[in-house]
Design an enzyme around this catalytic site. Sequence first.
Site, short mmCIF file in Angstrom:
data_model
loop_
_atom_site.label_atom_id
_atom_site.label_comp_id
_atom_site.label_asym_id
_atom_site.label_seq_id
_atom_site.Cartn_x
_atom_site.Cartn_y
_atom_site.Cartn_z
N ASP A 1 91.23 84.16 133.16
CA ASP A 1 90.85 85.22 134.08
C ASP A 1 92.12 85.91 134.55
O ASP A 1 93.21 85.36 134.48
CB ASP A 1 90.09 84.58 135.25
CG ASP A 1 89.46 85.61 136.17
OD1 ASP A 1 89.56 86.81 135.86
OD2 ASP A 1 88.86 85.20 137.17
N ASP B 1 80.28 82.58 131.74
CA ASP B 1 81.05 81.51 132.38
C ASP B 1 80.60 81.35 133.81
O ASP B 1 80.13 82.32 134.44
CB ASP B 1 82.54 81.82 132.36
CG ASP B 1 82.93 82.78 133.48
OD1 ASP B 1 83.46 82.31 134.51
OD2 ASP B 1 82.65 84.00 133.36
N CYS C 1 67.36 64.90 125.60
CA CYS C 1 68.81 65.12 125.56
C CYS C 1 69.50 63.92 124.94
O CYS C 1 69.20 62.76 125.28
CB CYS C 1 69.34 65.37 126.97
SG CYS C 1 71.13 65.61 127.06
N CYS D 1 72.87 63.43 125.08
CA CYS D 1 74.21 63.25 125.63
C CYS D 1 74.43 61.81 126.07
O CYS D 1 73.47 61.04 126.26
CB CYS D 1 74.47 64.23 126.79
SG CYS D 1 73.80 63.71 128.39
N CYS E 1 72.44 60.65 129.18
CA CYS E 1 71.01 60.43 128.96
C CYS E 1 70.74 59.25 128.03
O CYS E 1 69.71 58.59 128.12
CB CYS E 1 70.36 61.70 128.42
SG CYS E 1 70.24 63.02 129.66
N HIS F 1 76.34 65.55 131.63
CA HIS F 1 75.01 66.01 131.21
C HIS F 1 74.86 67.51 131.38
O HIS F 1 74.32 68.19 130.49
CB HIS F 1 73.91 65.31 132.02
CG HIS F 1 72.59 65.99 131.85
ND1 HIS F 1 71.80 65.85 130.73
CD2 HIS F 1 71.93 66.91 132.65
CE1 HIS F 1 70.73 66.62 130.82
NE2 HIS F 1 70.78 67.27 131.98
#
Length: 408
Positions: A86, A261, A299, A301, A304, A330
């Site tokens: 940025d 973002d 999910c 991940c 999870c 997650h």
Amino acid sequence: MVLAQQGRARTATMKLPHYTAETPMFMPVGTQGTVKGLTSEQMQELDCHVILGNTYHLGNRPGPELVAAMGGLHSFINWPRGMLTDSGGFQMVSLLHLADITEEGVNFQSPVDGSRMLLTPEESIGIQNDLGADIMMQLDDVVPATNTDLARFEEATHRTTRWLDRCIAANKRPHEQNLFPIVQGGFDVGLRQLSMQQLIARNAPGYAIGGLAGGETKDMFWRVVAQCAAGLPPGKPRYVMGIGYPLDILVCSALGADMYDSVYPTRTARFGVALVDTGVMKLKNAAFAKDMRPIDESCSCMTCRQYTRSYLHHVVTRGISSASILVTYHNVAYMQGLTRRIRQAIKEQRLPDFTRAFLTGMFPAGNVPQWVVDALDVAGISLEGVAKLKPAHSFHEEVQAVQRIPAV
């Protein structure tokens, strides 16, 4: 390179010096060179293509000289993929009581030690050259979305273009780093059009849509995205800055945007809130104390796969540090999975069906907000049978002038 398109939406690859990213994509924010709670290795596990760093904060600490001496931000944080920095312009809004804006630049009072810091377009680009990100953002004149002074928006629109020219002239690494301009203009259709015309004339590698996510109504928000996505060059990425709500990302992608973002997914995780297709799951709620299911049974991940809602409720309610790490993991996985699903739906020409299914899960009673109905109508996606409300058909004249895609 655009791989597939359906209606206004498209999926593409974006070749960067460090990585070839796929869009639409969500970019987690590592303001001070790190995404809170996650390592660079974990970010790769989660298949993040690009992450953000902030010029204002990194310019203060640890300083661009140190980062440059370490081989740039990629080496400093051990991140081999895409990086976007940025410009520091957003701090004009978030720290406005500490800043004075003039044609020269932005004079900040440091919130660290109270000293004055002048951030000019040249200084912003100099810092970003030292940081070495794949994508740099121009310093722009940001006006709070809640400002009602049209003259101030007009001043900021023209100043943003003048500052872009100074950023281009100051860029010492034009063949190594991509400089994105930022479309300004507030919520005035004419100013947005003027800003786009001026920035497109500079033939940049990509363009950002700025001035949003600052307290404006959703109706104002989507109209700006619709106008700018339709008006920016079709072969270049379109980045809607500061957007992190899953619903917003789906709608913006349907309107033709590519990059997003926000700190939202990681910040909300630190409060014990997990993202799911139906909305959010507040793990502090007592209802989860004995719930042996994962956050999301679909999910894959690490959180999870290995932890139950009951355990997460336990660590979240007691403020144990591992809680924010697990929920952050997650939430970032969820955002990457969502954009991956959007990309796949576009490739398979089923984005309208995906969108309708997503909204049915989030709004099972059919109470889809009016702004979503209107935005998706412009995107050519019918919500017949999904939403109780009908399109309002009260678009700005310039939005009406863009040929509407037949609903499917």
